[in-house]
Design an enzyme around this catalytic site. Structure first.
Site, PDB file in Angstrom:
ATOM      1  N   TRP A 103       0.825  -1.221   0.000  1.00 34.38           N
ATOM      2  CA  TRP A 103       0.000   0.000   0.000  1.00 34.38           C
ATOM      3  C   TRP A 103       0.848   1.256   0.000  1.00 34.38           C
ATOM      4  O   TRP A 103       0.457   2.271  -0.573  1.00 34.38           O
ATOM      5  CB  TRP A 103      -0.984  -0.017   1.172  1.00 34.38           C
ATOM      6  CG  TRP A 103      -1.905  -1.190   1.101  1.00 34.38           C
ATOM      7  CD1 TRP A 103      -2.005  -2.211   1.996  1.00 34.38           C
ATOM      8  CD2 TRP A 103      -2.846  -1.491   0.050  1.00 34.38           C
ATOM      9  NE1 TRP A 103      -2.945  -3.125   1.566  1.00 34.38           N
ATOM     10  CE2 TRP A 103      -3.474  -2.706   0.389  1.00 34.38           C
ATOM     11  CE3 TRP A 103      -3.208  -0.850  -1.137  1.00 34.38           C
ATOM     12  CZ2 TRP A 103      -4.448  -3.303  -0.424  1.00 34.38           C
ATOM     13  CZ3 TRP A 103      -4.176  -1.439  -1.950  1.00 34.38           C
ATOM     14  CH2 TRP A 103      -4.784  -2.648  -1.588  1.00 34.38           C
ATOM     15  N   ASP A 172      -1.955   6.406   6.418  1.00 34.17           N
ATOM     16  CA  ASP A 172      -2.976   5.484   5.925  1.00 34.17           C
ATOM     17  C   ASP A 172      -3.250   4.495   7.060  1.00 34.17           C
ATOM     18  O   ASP A 172      -2.441   3.615   7.336  1.00 34.17           O
ATOM     19  CB  ASP A 172      -2.452   4.769   4.667  1.00 34.17           C
ATOM     20  CG  ASP A 172      -3.407   3.685   4.166  1.00 34.17           C
ATOM     21  OD1 ASP A 172      -4.448   3.447   4.794  1.00 34.17           O
ATOM     22  OD2 ASP A 172      -3.079   3.074   3.114  1.00 34.17           O
ATOM     23  N   LYS A 196     -12.089  -2.468   6.410  1.00 31.44           N
ATOM     24  CA  LYS A 196     -11.261  -3.355   7.215  1.00 31.44           C
ATOM     25  C   LYS A 196     -11.788  -3.390   8.646  1.00 31.44           C
ATOM     26  O   LYS A 196     -12.181  -4.431   9.140  1.00 31.44           O
ATOM     27  CB  LYS A 196      -9.800  -2.890   7.227  1.00 31.44           C
ATOM     28  CG  LYS A 196      -8.861  -3.205   6.053  1.00 31.44           C
ATOM     29  CD  LYS A 196      -9.385  -3.348   4.726  1.00 31.44           C
ATOM     30  CE  LYS A 196      -8.451  -3.754   3.625  1.00 31.44           C
ATOM     31  NZ  LYS A 196      -7.735  -2.698   2.936  1.00 31.44           N
TER      32      LYS A 196
HETATM   33  C1  LIG Z   1      -7.083  -2.241   1.780  1.00 31.22           C
HETATM   34  C2  LIG Z   1      -6.103  -1.158   1.945  1.00 31.22           C
HETATM   35  C3  LIG Z   1      -6.021  -0.096   1.028  1.00 31.22           C
HETATM   36  C4  LIG Z   1      -6.853  -0.031  -0.229  1.00 31.22           C
HETATM   37  O1  LIG Z   1      -8.179   0.234   0.079  1.00 31.22           O
HETATM   38  P1  LIG Z   1      -9.278   0.463  -1.057  1.00 31.22           P
HETATM   39  O2  LIG Z   1     -10.411   1.040  -0.264  1.00 31.22           O
HETATM   40  O3  LIG Z   1      -9.575  -0.865  -1.647  1.00 31.22           O
HETATM   41  O4  LIG Z   1      -8.752   1.419  -2.061  1.00 31.22           O
HETATM   42  C5  LIG Z   1      -5.109   0.898   1.274  1.00 31.22           C
HETATM   43  N1  LIG Z   1      -4.320   0.880   2.368  1.00 31.22           N
HETATM   44  C6  LIG Z   1      -4.368  -0.127   3.264  1.00 31.22           C
HETATM   45  C7  LIG Z   1      -3.461  -0.099   4.447  1.00 31.22           C
HETATM   46  C8  LIG Z   1      -5.260  -1.165   3.079  1.00 31.22           C
HETATM   47  O5  LIG Z   1      -5.316  -2.163   3.965  1.00 31.22           O
END
Ligand SMILES: *Cc1c(COP(=O)(O)O)cnc(C)c1O
Length: 360
Positions: A103, A172, A196
């Site tokens: 990511w 993030d 998540k």
């Molecule tokens: C799943 C995830 C993403 C991507 O998320 P989307 O909503 O599918 O774009 C980005 N960063 C992390 C840490 C993730 O676990």
């Protein structure tokens, strides 16, 4: 409650059963008003109440300071990979990134479209098995912001000490938001996809310090400017209504459990069960270095890919679902977010013991 399997999926991920049943009810007849949740105007008094409640709960649980805006956006966390540099970087400026997994790599690629990127640290050479300690990297003096991923969903690593810098810090937190208390005031921007640890797919939470709203160059399109959404309370266009509502239910559930201090304790306890089982065996090997182990995604290998495939398939048959590791690492991954029950972790540990006895 009907029989539910244990869902170890990394995302979309398991949600509290009471949230699912409440949502199912409100989809058909929202709070007994004779109208379904997903057919209601986003400008109705009822829905504005839903958004306000959701924001208030987030502010309370995360202790978000008054000079931060809370936004509910679409486009997933992946859209933030571009939105962050679009809003914070101008041509000729640079940003500093910590590369700790898939990511962050994707975020670096997007940032390079808008400015120069210094990768101050990368754990790629050891297949992203750890995150750096503060002494392991230097944030260049000329950088506009430091960017990192607090929990690396795919590799199963997590920052246990958040990077500290005088610079604007962007994080993030998609896969560990609301799993532990964080000091929001240390960040310029925190963002997280809901799917998540917070709710269903479709909604991305952005927490942004107000003074950053005016930094975007004039060339940034309206929908990609944080200010657009901040000025309109996430109602510039139709927001992801169902997802915001469901996040609100998850927050109510979390508050009832005792908030972030309580959930952190539960998360530590659950993860310890699993890591202790891995450490007690030579058959299972953890992917992450011990000092970087994630409390949310536990990654491990078995002696051979064949055994891993057999493990995943027999676990699925035993109602332990979603244990296959991400295609980029292989092996196994147990995602045990806030809503994942302790009982499911106990069942997995038991299953692991039996599997090792038969195949070890
Ligand atoms: C799943 C995830 C993403 C991507 O998320 P989307 O909503 O599918 O774009 C980005 N960063 C992390 C840490 C993730 O676990």
């Amino acid at each position: 409650m009907p029989d539910r399997i244990y869902n170890f999926s990394a995302g979309p991920a398991t949600l509290p059963y009471e949230v699912l049943t409440q949502a199912a009810k409100d989809i058909v007849n929202f709070r007994d008003k004779g109208i379904g949740l997903i057919e209601m105007s986003h400008r109705s008094k009822e829905f504005i109440g839903v958004v306000d409640e959701c924001e208030a709960l987030l502010r309370e649980l995360l202790a978000i300071p008054a000079d931060y805006k809370v936004l509910f956006l679409q486009g997933g966390a992946s859209t933030q990979f571009a939105m962050v540099p679009m809003n914070l970087l101008r041509p000729g400026q640079s940003a500093c990134y910590l590369n700790t997994g898939t990511w962050s790599k994707k975020a670096i690629k997007e940032a390079q479209l808008f400015g120069a990127v210094d990768v101050a640290y990368s754990s790629e050479a050891s297949n992203f098995d750890h995150v750096p300690a503060p002494a392991d990297y230097t944030v260049p003096a000329a950088t506009e912001y430091l960017y990192f991923v607090s929990n690396n969903t795919i590799f199963g690593t997590q920052f246990h000490t958040m990077p500290a810098t005088e610079k604007i810090t962007v994080c993030d937190m998609s896969s560990d938001i609301l799993s532990r208390p964080v000091d929001v005031s240390r960040f310029g921007i925190i963002f997280a996809g809901a799917q998540k640890n917070m709710g269903p797919a479709g909604c991305t939470l952005v927490i942004i310090r107000e003074d950053l709203l005016d930094r975007a160059p004039d060339t940034v399109p309206t929908m990609f400017r944080y200010k657009t959404h901040a000025d309109k309370g996430s109602m510039f266009n139709t927001p992801p209504c169902f997802a915001i509502y469901t996040v609100g239910l998850v927050l109510q559930w979390l508050k009832k459990l005792g908030g972030l201090t309580a959930i952190e304790k539960m998360n530590r306890d659950k993860a310890a069960l699993l890591y202790d089982a891995i450490d007690a065996s030579d058959f299972y090997r953890g992917h992450a270095r011990k000092d970087s182990r994630s409390l949310m995604n536990v990654t491990f290998n078995l002696p051979t890919p064949e055994l891993e495939a057999k493990f995943v398939s027999e676990a699925t048959a035993a109602s332990l679902d979603g244990l296959k590791g991400h295609r980029s690492v292989g092996g196994c991954r147990a995602s045990i977010y806030n809503a994942f029950p302790r009982e499911g972790v106990e069942k997995l540990v038991e299953f692991m013991g039996e599997f090792e006895k038969k195949n070890g």
